[in-house]
Motif scaffolding. Structure first.
Motif, PDB file in Angstrom:
ATOM      1  N   GLY A 172       0.790  -1.223   0.000  1.00  0.00           N
ATOM      2  CA  GLY A 172       0.000   0.000   0.000  1.00  0.00           C
ATOM      3  C   GLY A 172       0.820   1.269   0.000  1.00  0.00           C
ATOM      4  O   GLY A 172       0.326   2.338  -0.373  1.00  0.00           O
ATOM      5  N   SER A 173       2.091   1.175   0.391  1.00  0.00           N
ATOM      6  CA  SER A 173       2.965   2.348   0.411  1.00  0.00           C
ATOM      7  C   SER A 173       3.482   2.713  -0.976  1.00  0.00           C
ATOM      8  O   SER A 173       4.047   3.796  -1.158  1.00  0.00           O
ATOM      9  CB  SER A 173       4.155   2.107   1.355  1.00  0.00           C
ATOM     10  OG  SER A 173       3.716   1.936   2.672  1.00  0.00           O
ATOM     11  N   ASP A 199      -3.825  -8.371  -9.934  1.00  0.00           N
ATOM     12  CA  ASP A 199      -4.230  -8.092  -8.554  1.00  0.00           C
ATOM     13  C   ASP A 199      -3.311  -7.052  -7.912  1.00  0.00           C
ATOM     14  O   ASP A 199      -3.776  -6.092  -7.287  1.00  0.00           O
ATOM     15  CB  ASP A 199      -4.188  -9.377  -7.711  1.00  0.00           C
ATOM     16  CG  ASP A 199      -5.268 -10.372  -8.092  1.00  0.00           C
ATOM     17  OD1 ASP A 199      -6.241  -9.975  -8.755  1.00  0.00           O
ATOM     18  OD2 ASP A 199      -5.118 -11.562  -7.733  1.00  0.00           O
ATOM     19  N   LEU A 200      -2.010  -7.239  -8.076  1.00  0.00           N
ATOM     20  CA  LEU A 200      -1.036  -6.355  -7.428  1.00  0.00           C
ATOM     21  C   LEU A 200      -1.071  -4.946  -7.997  1.00  0.00           C
ATOM     22  O   LEU A 200      -0.778  -3.977  -7.290  1.00  0.00           O
ATOM     23  CB  LEU A 200       0.363  -6.952  -7.554  1.00  0.00           C
ATOM     24  CG  LEU A 200       0.598  -8.263  -6.785  1.00  0.00           C
ATOM     25  CD1 LEU A 200       1.917  -8.899  -7.206  1.00  0.00           C
ATOM     26  CD2 LEU A 200       0.583  -8.018  -5.278  1.00  0.00           C
ATOM     27  N   GLN A 207      -7.708  -6.503  -3.012  1.00  0.00           N
ATOM     28  CA  GLN A 207      -7.216  -7.357  -4.086  1.00  0.00           C
ATOM     29  C   GLN A 207      -5.696  -7.508  -4.022  1.00  0.00           C
ATOM     30  O   GLN A 207      -5.164  -8.625  -3.998  1.00  0.00           O
ATOM     31  CB  GLN A 207      -7.634  -6.760  -5.432  1.00  0.00           C
ATOM     32  CG  GLN A 207      -7.651  -7.745  -6.590  1.00  0.00           C
ATOM     33  CD  GLN A 207      -8.356  -7.154  -7.807  1.00  0.00           C
ATOM     34  OE1 GLN A 207      -9.358  -6.462  -7.672  1.00  0.00           O
ATOM     35  NE2 GLN A 207      -7.835  -7.425  -8.987  1.00  0.00           N
ATOM     36  N   GLY A 208      -4.987  -6.378  -3.994  1.00  0.00           N
ATOM     37  CA  GLY A 208      -3.521  -6.431  -3.963  1.00  0.00           C
ATOM     38  C   GLY A 208      -2.978  -6.954  -2.650  1.00  0.00           C
ATOM     39  O   GLY A 208      -2.031  -7.746  -2.619  1.00  0.00           O
ATOM     40  N   THR A 212      -0.762 -10.317  -2.027  1.00  0.00           N
ATOM     41  CA  THR A 212       0.561 -10.259  -1.387  1.00  0.00           C
ATOM     42  C   THR A 212       0.647 -11.246  -0.236  1.00  0.00           C
ATOM     43  O   THR A 212       1.633 -11.981  -0.098  1.00  0.00           O
ATOM     44  CB  THR A 212       0.844  -8.829  -0.882  1.00  0.00           C
ATOM     45  OG1 THR A 212       0.771  -7.921  -1.966  1.00  0.00           O
ATOM     46  CG2 THR A 212       2.227  -8.747  -0.255  1.00  0.00           C
ATOM     47  N   LEU A 213      -0.387 -11.292   0.599  1.00  0.00           N
ATOM     48  CA  LEU A 213      -0.388 -12.231   1.728  1.00  0.00           C
ATOM     49  C   LEU A 213      -0.434 -13.675   1.240  1.00  0.00           C
ATOM     50  O   LEU A 213       0.229 -14.552   1.815  1.00  0.00           O
ATOM     51  CB  LEU A 213      -1.559 -11.947   2.655  1.00  0.00           C
ATOM     52  CG  LEU A 213      -1.397 -10.752   3.591  1.00  0.00           C
ATOM     53  CD1 LEU A 213      -2.635 -10.595   4.471  1.00  0.00           C
ATOM     54  CD2 LEU A 213      -0.158 -10.910   4.472  1.00  0.00           C
ATOM     55  N   THR A 214      -1.193 -13.934   0.197  1.00  0.00           N
ATOM     56  CA  THR A 214      -1.256 -15.287  -0.343  1.00  0.00           C
ATOM     57  C   THR A 214       0.122 -15.742  -0.814  1.00  0.00           C
ATOM     58  O   THR A 214       0.556 -16.871  -0.538  1.00  0.00           O
ATOM     59  CB  THR A 214      -2.252 -15.348  -1.517  1.00  0.00           C
ATOM     60  OG1 THR A 214      -3.566 -15.046  -1.032  1.00  0.00           O
ATOM     61  CG2 THR A 214      -2.264 -16.734  -2.157  1.00  0.00           C
TER      62      THR A 214
END
Length: 321
Positions: A172-173, A199-200, A207-208, A212-214
């Motif tokens: 998010g940054s 997604d990213l 979504q992003g 990222t966590l996945t």
């Protein structure tokens, strides 16, 4: 630990600290066992940042080096992974009557970033994910209350929080392209690579962040951090709470350090934009004036805004005393 005295520098003088002062014997024994098993060097660091995960331990030093051109060691900061030890059990050492050195605690609020409304159509895995997210958010809120209360009246300890989690806040940054560059190291199927990239780059935190966590959970957060470290460059963005933790742990930056950081940024910019040389040469003259105390930091910030437009270093400069 009861028999250890620590020398610390305070300006032109040295001070002696006794880390066991005011602690009960059980606390001393527990901390001693932790230090013996993990990182006794935190007693001798100039300052520390306590983290609770492998990803933060791996990537915070990389982010600092890429952006500032200085290692955490050069800044006198040790990044210590406490894992499951508990922040307060270690941070209690940093206090006016024990070790008078700065200790920044870095942790997550785990604020929910996707829809957790129960739905009869949810599969077992999604329903479990929603319940876990709700529980994590509640725990994160309580953690903040607890850590903030713990640090009240103690100028040496302060906590800094990711709004969501380290990985989600990193995306998010503005680091989505660095994460995109890891996609083909995590996935092999072309369709999955395409979807993950979409997604990213979506600009949507659910979504992003979810992607990222996945990816991090699939690879293991520590290994994913190692992959990501290989893709980060000087354009990496340090999340605000990490930046604040570094600035707190270090304390005021000297003029020579600020000059080193700005020269690092100028060199990186010149490497990708040779046409910037005239304005960077002019800015370097301003940096030299700053070094001679002919101009102050606000004046230097204004000059940097023109010479280094949009550069990630501005966020650090804006908060430096």
């Amino acid at each position: 630990m009861s028999n250890v005295n620590i020398l610390g520098r305070r300006g032109a003088f040295c001070e002696a600290y006794q880390p066991a002062t005011g602690l009960d014997p059980a606390q001393v024994t527990s901390i001693q066992r932790y230090l013996d098993a993990v990182r006794s060097n935190l007693l001798f660091a100039k300052s520390v940042i306590l983290v609770e995960g492998d990803a933060e331990e791996i990537l915070i030093p990389v982010l600092v080096k890429k952006v500032l051109g200085l290692s955490v060691d050069e800044l006198g900061i040790s990044v210590i992974n406490i894992r499951s030890t508990g922040f307060k059990n270690v941070a209690v050492l940093f206090h006016d009557i024990r070790i008078r050195k700065r200790c920044a605690i870095v942790t997550d609020l785990d604020t929910i970033f996707f829809d957790t409304t129960p739905n009869a159509a949810d599969g077992d895995a999604l329903a479990a994910r929603k319940r876990k997210a709700i529980g994590s958010q509640a725990a994160g809120a309580l953690r903040k209350i607890d850590l903030d209360a713990f640090a009240v009246g103690n100028a040496w300890v302060q906590s800094f929080y990711a709004t969501h989690t380290f990985e989600v806040d990193l995306l998010g940054s503005g680091n989505h392209e660095a994460i995109v560059r890891t996609v083909d190291k995590v996935y092999k199927a072309p369709a999955t690579i395409t979807q993950a990239t979409t997604d990213l780059r979506s600009g949507l935190i659910d979504q992003g962040g979810g992607r990222t966590l996945t990816m991090a959970e699939q690879e293991g957060k520590g290994w994913f951090a190692i992959l990501l470290a290989q893709t980060l460059d000087h354009q990496a963005v340090v999340p605000g709470y990490i930046r604040d933790a570094v600035l707190f742990a270090h304390g005021p930056f000297s003029r020579p350090l600020i000059m080193r950081i700005l020269r690092h940024r100028m060199n990186r910019m010149l490497a990708i934009d040779r046409a910037a040389r005239p304005r960077l040469t002019a800015f370097n003259a301003e940096v030299e004036r700053f070094g001679r105390s002919e101009i102050d930091l606000p004046t230097l910030r204004a000059a940097a805004a023109t010479a280094l437009p949009g550069d990630v270093v501005h966020a650090f400069l804006a908060e430096m005393a």
